[in-house]
Scaffold this active site. Structure first.
Site, PDB file in Angstrom:
ATOM      1  N   THR A 146      -8.771 -22.007 -35.817  1.00 52.17           N
ATOM      2  CA  THR A 146      -9.324 -23.480 -35.337  1.00 52.17           C
ATOM      3  C   THR A 146      -8.447 -24.336 -36.439  1.00 52.17           C
ATOM      4  OG1 THR A 146     -11.399 -22.397 -34.702  1.00 52.17           O
ATOM      5  CG2 THR A 146     -11.255 -24.884 -35.158  1.00 52.17           C
ATOM      6  N   LYS A 220     -12.039 -26.663 -28.885  1.00 49.40           N
ATOM      7  CA  LYS A 220     -12.794 -25.846 -29.978  1.00 49.40           C
ATOM      8  C   LYS A 220     -13.656 -26.920 -31.311  1.00 49.40           C
ATOM      9  CE  LYS A 220     -14.338 -22.836 -32.793  1.00 49.40           C
ATOM     10  NZ  LYS A 220     -13.588 -21.728 -33.320  1.00 49.40           N
ATOM     11  N   LYS A 288     -13.792 -26.698 -43.298  1.00 48.37           N
ATOM     12  CA  LYS A 288     -12.824 -27.138 -42.784  1.00 48.37           C
ATOM     13  C   LYS A 288     -12.604 -27.730 -41.419  1.00 48.37           C
ATOM     14  CE  LYS A 288     -10.286 -23.981 -40.869  1.00 48.37           C
ATOM     15  NZ  LYS A 288     -10.084 -23.342 -39.504  1.00 48.37           N
TER      16      LYS A 288
END
Length: 351
Positions: A146, A220, A288
């Site tokens: 990701t 995503k 993140k």
């Protein structure tokens, strides 16, 4: 041999060649001149006998995903910064090498699933040791981390300039999805290349073509926005039920079949109650992801307050040294705010 490998990785169309100087056109619009007669040929579907695979990153997700490919009969070359993390795969027949470049030099298709965008940039684009510097023309890089959509576009452009292909294909489903080959795979890039890669994706889960380079990453990130608020709702619901004096196992069982049911509840509800904070997906990595989401929101001029709240709660876990826990550890942040613990009966209120 190099030409045939390139031919195999191109879309599954026929190529007509003529003499004395034959010309064929790929679906990408490129032309190649041949100086000998060739019969009409068809590309061969990807299979263990014609495609060598490389894998970069063997963490919680990558280890299981790589194992599925080995079990399907593919030859795997792997790299991970900590060789011991690849030991299980080596015992299954994988070959460990000391750099992403070395992986790519021995592979036709290279997968990467690492931690952060900076890691992606290093393992793929580094001019000295990155995978792209070792990949032969016609090869494919599939980044399943990701990461940032803009980085996916950059990798696609760099791969194209080198005569290669790149696909951004982040996944959702956690450690269980990886172990059970039941991941959702969000793919961005050239549709024909992604269709060509289906035999590989099908060993890992179900692939969804989302559009141009970077669109897999955008998908995503949207997935993470949904999960973030869902996890907040799940943990708040448990805090509320606890304070109301409900049996929490009965509570989860009752709501799971109604409108409150969700994949997050199925995957993490029982883990929360058993105080199992082992990572299916690390808090550090989720922070993140949510940070990337918030930066993309700023670029788009979007205000998503639920996302911002979830990111702050997860940041508080990092501040308490809980970044290596799984995302279900969010319950700890909400327990601290309310000065109670689901593990204790001392703070259970009267209904």
């Amino acid at each position: 041999m190099r030409f045939m490998r390139l031919l195999r990785l191109l879309p599954n169309h026929q190529f007509h060649c003529y003499v004395p100087q034959a010309i064929f056109t790929t679906s990408a619009g490129t032309t190649t001149h041949l100086h000998h007669t060739m019969e009409t040929a068809t590309t061969e579907a990807i299979n263990p006998s014609n495609t060598r695979l490389g894998w970069i990153g063997t963490g919680v997700m990558g280890r299981s995903m790589c194992a599925h490919l080995i079990n399907a009969g593919y030859t795997l070359t792997v790299f991970t910064r900590t060789p011991s993390k690849a030991q299980e795969l080596i015992s299954m027949g994988a070959h460990w090498v000391d750099s992403p470049k070395a992986v790519a030099s021995q592979s036709d298709v290279v997968f990467s699933i690492v931690g952060y965008p900076s890691d992606v940039r290093h393992v793929i684009l580094d001019s000295n040791s990155g995978a792209l510097s070792g990949l032969r023309p016609g090869g494919v890089i599939i980044d399943m981390t990701t990461s940032e959509p803009s980085l996916a576009v950059e990798i696609y452009s760099a791969a194209s300039a080198a005569g290669c292909s790149a696909v951004d294909a982040p996944v959702s489903g956690g450690d269980l999805g990886a172990r059970n080959a039941a991941l959702s795979i969000f793919a961005g890039g050239d549709e024909s290349i992604i269709l060509r890669l289906n035999p590989l994706f099908n060993l890992l889960g179900r692939v969804y073509y989302m559009g141009a380079p970077g669109k897999g990453q955008f998908t995503k990130l949207g997935n993470q926005v949904v999960i973030a608020s869902t996890m907040v709702g799940l943990c708040e619901g448990l805090i509320y039920a606890h304070k109301a004096g409900l049996d929490l196992n009965m509570f989860l069982n009752a709501i799971s079949t109604g409108a409150a049911g969700s994949k997050s509840l199925d995957l993490y509800g029982s883990r929360i109650l058993s105080r199992d904070f082992e990572p299916g997906f690390y808090v550090n990595h989720f922070v993140k992801d949510l940070g990337i989401c918030l930066r993309e929101c700023q670029n788009m001029g979007l205000a998503l307050p639920g996302l911002a709240l979830a990111q702050q709660l997860y940041l508080s876990l990092k501040a308490h040294g809980e970044g290596n826990f799984g995302t279900q550890a969010l319950i700890l942040a909400l327990e601290r705010i309310n000065n109670l613990s689901l593990a204790s009966s001392s703070s259970v209120g009267k209904p």
